[in-house]
Design an enzyme around this catalytic site. Structure first.
Site, PDB file in Angstrom:
ATOM      1  N   GLU A  88       0.842  -1.205   0.000  1.00 14.16           N
ATOM      2  CA  GLU A  88       0.000   0.000   0.000  1.00 14.16           C
ATOM      3  C   GLU A  88       0.871   1.247   0.000  1.00 14.16           C
ATOM      4  O   GLU A  88       0.538   2.249  -0.626  1.00 14.16           O
ATOM      5  CB  GLU A  88      -0.930   0.001   1.210  1.00 14.16           C
ATOM      6  CG  GLU A  88      -1.981  -1.103   1.203  1.00 14.16           C
ATOM      7  CD  GLU A  88      -1.435  -2.470   1.541  1.00 14.16           C
ATOM      8  OE1 GLU A  88      -0.300  -2.568   2.044  1.00 14.16           O
ATOM      9  OE2 GLU A  88      -2.156  -3.470   1.290  1.00 14.16           O
ATOM     10  N   HIS A 123     -11.288  -5.891   9.004  1.00 17.53           N
ATOM     11  CA  HIS A 123     -12.005  -5.785   7.730  1.00 17.53           C
ATOM     12  C   HIS A 123     -13.273  -4.969   7.911  1.00 17.53           C
ATOM     13  O   HIS A 123     -14.269  -5.201   7.230  1.00 17.53           O
ATOM     14  CB  HIS A 123     -12.356  -7.169   7.179  1.00 17.53           C
ATOM     15  CG  HIS A 123     -11.162  -7.972   6.760  1.00 17.53           C
ATOM     16  ND1 HIS A 123     -10.445  -8.725   7.635  1.00 17.53           N
ATOM     17  CD2 HIS A 123     -10.563  -8.111   5.555  1.00 17.53           C
ATOM     18  CE1 HIS A 123      -9.444  -9.310   6.990  1.00 17.53           C
ATOM     19  NE2 HIS A 123      -9.492  -8.963   5.726  1.00 17.53           N
TER      20      HIS A 123
HETATM   21  C1  TPP Z   1      -1.688  -4.780   4.471  1.00 25.32           C
HETATM   22  C2  TPP Z   1      -2.637  -5.718   3.825  1.00 25.32           C
HETATM   23  N1  TPP Z   1      -3.005  -5.505   2.546  1.00 25.32           N
HETATM   24  C3  TPP Z   1      -3.900  -6.325   1.956  1.00 25.32           C
HETATM   25  C4  TPP Z   1      -4.426  -7.385   2.613  1.00 25.32           C
HETATM   26  C5  TPP Z   1      -5.448  -8.296   1.938  1.00 25.32           C
HETATM   27  N2  TPP Z   1      -4.836  -9.603   1.652  1.00 25.32           N
HETATM   28  C6  TPP Z   1      -5.015 -10.637   2.489  1.00 25.32           C
HETATM   29  S1  TPP Z   1      -4.176 -11.983   2.004  1.00 25.32           S
HETATM   30  C7  TPP Z   1      -3.555 -11.230   0.642  1.00 25.32           C
HETATM   31  C8  TPP Z   1      -2.609 -11.978  -0.255  1.00 25.32           C
HETATM   32  C9  TPP Z   1      -1.391 -12.491   0.463  1.00 25.32           C
HETATM   33  O1  TPP Z   1      -0.553 -13.218  -0.367  1.00 25.32           O
HETATM   34  P1  TPP Z   1       0.770 -13.927   0.132  1.00 25.32           P
HETATM   35  O2  TPP Z   1       1.496 -13.050   1.100  1.00 25.32           O
HETATM   36  O3  TPP Z   1       1.528 -14.371  -1.050  1.00 25.32           O
HETATM   37  O4  TPP Z   1       0.278 -15.174   0.988  1.00 25.32           O
HETATM   38  P2  TPP Z   1      -0.632 -16.425   0.547  1.00 25.32           P
HETATM   39  O5  TPP Z   1      -2.066 -15.982   0.688  1.00 25.32           O
HETATM   40  O6  TPP Z   1      -0.280 -16.767  -0.849  1.00 25.32           O
HETATM   41  O7  TPP Z   1      -0.336 -17.505   1.508  1.00 25.32           O
HETATM   42  C10 TPP Z   1      -4.047  -9.921   0.568  1.00 25.32           C
HETATM   43  C11 TPP Z   1      -3.747  -8.979  -0.517  1.00 25.32           C
HETATM   44  C12 TPP Z   1      -4.024  -7.568   3.953  1.00 25.32           C
HETATM   45  N3  TPP Z   1      -4.506  -8.579   4.700  1.00 25.32           N
HETATM   46  N4  TPP Z   1      -3.129  -6.735   4.518  1.00 25.32           N
END
Ligand code: TPP
Lengths: 394, 325
Positions: B60, B130
């Site tokens: 972000e 959320h």
């Molecule tokens: C600061 C923040 N931005 C956005 C989100 C929304 N979000 C939750 S999980 C996710 C993807 C995470 O991907 P990754 O770190 O590769 O882990 P994976 O889900 O593949 O295990 C997002 C964008 C969040 N939880 N926190």
């Protein structure tokens, strides 16, 4: 240190750039898909008891995930996240730690807390936000945590645990406890500013922390090639000046061996380590996600055959450590146990209304006490509108 | 006119903005081919290409800083922050940079073309990470405009006005209403001016003020109060910064009473700002203290979401107290 800039100055008299993929980092693999060892690979020092405990955890998590995804579809819980395809990465690393080492997860590491002894009922109480949930019904399903098990409660904002792990580990070093912290995150979260802050501070201050990146190919819908350039996440560890290894995340023995050594480096040499585990997120991101919108069935199929649990199971059978018949029975039994636990947890009351204002501060402040009192009076007047708490307000 | 839900209306506004200027870009986590986790940007990448509609890495801070640079260069960035709860890693870029770009450079540079869209608010069983409504943090920073739509018609008109505004705008979208709120939306281009409140219903005894998803709470409360013979005037603030003091003051001068409803916690919520201003503007006309029905001063809970929410029943009770003061 060669000079005040803290760089190695090797003279060159032509314009030459080092390319972004110049560091080709090899991948540690020990177990083949058929359960035999790769040529030249040696087994980590692993006793039968630990080996079976890790297997129990993986198979438990697999059944739990399958049942809870179903429970979410039936509307019994609001949300779920599974770790299908990454069981070995999480279990193998957690199994290589000491119980007193701190675990800081991202959210897909429930195998690690189960390995430490988080019970089926504890899982359920958290997911159903009932009054027995250690987190007092405040967070969404899968945000587990337990002080007793040295497992830091999950926080949803991504990446925030990474610099925290550095600080926690530094504290462990100061106290001379001979302990370390492992910090899990996805390749997506490795893009957050907190990742860079956390790794840099760990390297400079020599914190005994193991950064464990689960590179599972996707961050929700975003594939890794839209997430970062360069050769994986591992090269960044080298960039920050820390020891780094890449492992096959579907190979429990490789993950276990790498983490054992990482722990030794962290605790004995007081150095941070980065492990990048290459896996594939076989399931949807969460139950709110539908991967058919961004990846093909063929791709998923290709990785389905690379099953980390099955690979490890075959090895255990070859070792003569696992009886297939008993194993099948146990899995069947687990399915039933989980269903029973769901039924039990879903009828337990939600936390009492007083918990609305506890833990905001150490003691509820006068304004919170008043707000709670007003809320109670209001609920008494309209009990039907607040069914979760109305019946239990005195 | 077409019937659209709020997501469709937002998508439609984005489509118009993309078509009208080649330097308009849409980006954020998962917004590309997938269309965002809520699908607000569906089909836009197919239509306008990967250079103008794209996934960003998960940062972000990066998204906001990138948006600042892109806007300073003269392009029109429309950046999505996946949940308003995750806008805080971008806080420094937004509060210290976006908001102050023009001021600190003596207008040598500005990022006026920039919009941050972000889903906010509770009611979706999302718990503390959320569900937040962080508008007040941004309202405290001079240089940012803030808008919040309550239905698809407003979402389209306010978003188009935000995109074309010469000031940076933080645009909060009530995610609870994304699919739940549907209505008639003109297919052609139109704008709803920033800074103007909407008097949705006229009344004589008390002014009820809300924005976004909470408008529904004051509407329902007003229906209950009407049965008791209390006539409520309903105002949707629509823009938080600048906010329409004149419309609210005019209404309160008439009714003599004001109730403000917002979902964010009471303490330092934007309701406090409104109460102070209206008290100044309408002191001699007030017949009861200005009432605030807000979220509690706790993080947003999960199991106790209903208890926490400043719902229509709490609002109704406050109306009665105000009228009987
Ligand atoms: C600061 C923040 N931005 C956005 C989100 C929304 N979000 C939750 S999980 C996710 C993807 C995470 O991907 P990754 O770190 O590769 O882990 P994976 O889900 O593949 O295990 C997002 C964008 C969040 N939880 N926190």
């Amino acid at each position: 240190m060669t000079n005040p800039n803290n760089v190695t100055l090797t003279d060159n008299h032509t314009v030459e750039f080092v390319s972004g993929n110049a560091l080709a980092i090899p991948t540690l693999r020990i177990l083949k898909e058929d359960g035999t060892l790769h040529k030249g690979a040696s087994l980590p020092d692993l006793d039968k008891e630990t080996a079976l405990k890790m297997y129990d955890t993986m198979s438990f998590i697999r059944v739990l995930d399958e049942r809870m995804v179903a429970a979410q579809r039936q509307g019994r819980i609001s949300f779920y996240m599974q770790c299908l395809g990454e069981e070995a990465a999480v279990t193998g690393s957690a199994g290589a730690l000491d119980f007193e080492d701190m675990i800081m997860g991202q959210y897909r590491e429930h195998a690690a807390i189960h390995y430490r002894g988080f019970t089926l009922d504890q899982f359920m109480n958290q997911m159903f936000s009932n009054e027995k949930d250690l987190g007092k019904g405040r967070q969404m399903p899968i945000h587990y945590g337990s002080n007793e098990l040295n497992y830091m409660t999950i926080s949803s904002p991504l990446g925030t645990q990474i610099p925290q792990a550095t600080g926690y580990a530094y504290g462990q070093k100061l106290k001379g406890e001979g302990k370390c912290t492992i910090c899990y995150f996805g390749e997506g979260a490795a893009s957050e500013g907190d990742f860079h802050a956390g790794l840099n501070m760990a390297a400079v201050h020599k914190a005994p922390v193991i950064f464990f990146c689960r590179n599972n190919g996707y961050a929700i819908s975003t594939p890794a090639d839209e997430q970062f350039k360069g050769d994986g996440i591992a090269t960044r560890g080298v960039g920050y000046g820390m020891k780094t290894i890449r492992v096959d995340g579907a190979d429990l023995l490789a993950v276990y061996a790498a983490t054992k050594e990482a722990r030794r480096i962290a605790v004995e040499d007081h150095e941070p380590v980065l492990i990048e585990a290459i896996a594939y997120r076989l399931g949807a991101h969460s139950t709110s996600d539908d991967p058919s919108g961004y990846r093909s069935k063929e791709e998923e199929e290709k990785f389905r055959s690379n099953d980390p649990v099955e690979r490890y199971r075959l090895w255990l059978v070859k070792q003569g450590w696992l009886n297939e018949e008993e194993d099948a029975k146990r899995i069947e039994q687990l399915r039933g146990d989980i269903l029973d636990a769901v039924k039990k947890a879903e009828v337990i009351d939600k936390p009492a209304i007083d918990e609305l204002i506890t833990d905001v501060y150490e003691e509820p402040t006068p304004h919170l006490v008043k707000q709670l009192e007003d809320t109670k009076q209001h609920i008494k007047k309209y009990p039907d509108a607040y069914p979760v708490t109305a019946g239990r307000i005195s | 006119m077409a019937t659209m839900n709020m997501l469709q209306a937002i998508n439609n506004a984005l489509d118009i903005a993309m078509a009208e200027n080649d330097s308009t870009c849409i980006f954020g986590e998962d917004v590309g081919f997938f269309g965002g986790v809520f699908r607000a940007t569906s089909n836009l990448q197919e239509k306008y290409g990967k250079e103008r509609v794209f996934n960003t890495p998960l940062t972000e801070q990066g998204i906001a800083g990138f948006a600042n640079g892109l806007a300073a260069q003269g392009s029109i960035p429309i950046a999505e922050i996946q949940f308003a709860d995750y806008i805080f890693p971008a806080f420094d870029q937004i509060v210290n940079e976006t908001a102050k770009f023009r001021y600190r450079s003596g207008n040598e540079f500005n990022v006026g073309n920039l919009v941050f869209r972000t889903p906010y608010g509770g009611g979706i069983a999302g718990g503390l990470y959320h569900s937040q409504s962080p508008e007040a943090y941004f309202s405290h920073t001079p240089g940012l405009k803030i808008a919040v739509p309550r239905n698809p018609y407003q979402a389209k008109g306010l978003l188009l006005a935000s995109i074309r505004s010469k000031d940076p705008v933080v645009f909060f979208e009530p995610k609870k209403l994304y699919r739940a709120s549907t209505g008639e939306v003109p297919e052609e281009d139109y704008e709803i001016p920033l800074g103007k409140a909407e008097v949705v219903k006229e009344g004589a005894d008390i002014t009820l003020l809300a924005w976004g998803a909470q408008f529904e709470a004051i509407e329902k409360a007003a229906e209950m109060a009407e049965k008791d013979g209390i006539s409520c005037e309903l105002i949707d603030l629509r823009s938080i910064v600048p906010w329409d003091v004149e419309t609210v003051a005019k209404s309160v001068t008439k009714t003599g009473r004001l109730l403000i409803n917002h979902e964010a916690p009471l303490t330092s919520g934007f309701g406090g700002e409104i109460a102070a201003t209206i008290q100044e503007e309408c002191f001699l006309y007030l017949e009861s203290p200005i009432a605030r029905v807000c979220g509690l001063d706790t993080p947003f809970p999960l199991a106790h979401e209903k208890e926490y929410m400043p719902d229509h029943l709490k609002t109704y009770e406050a109306i009665i107290r105000s009228v009987n003061f």
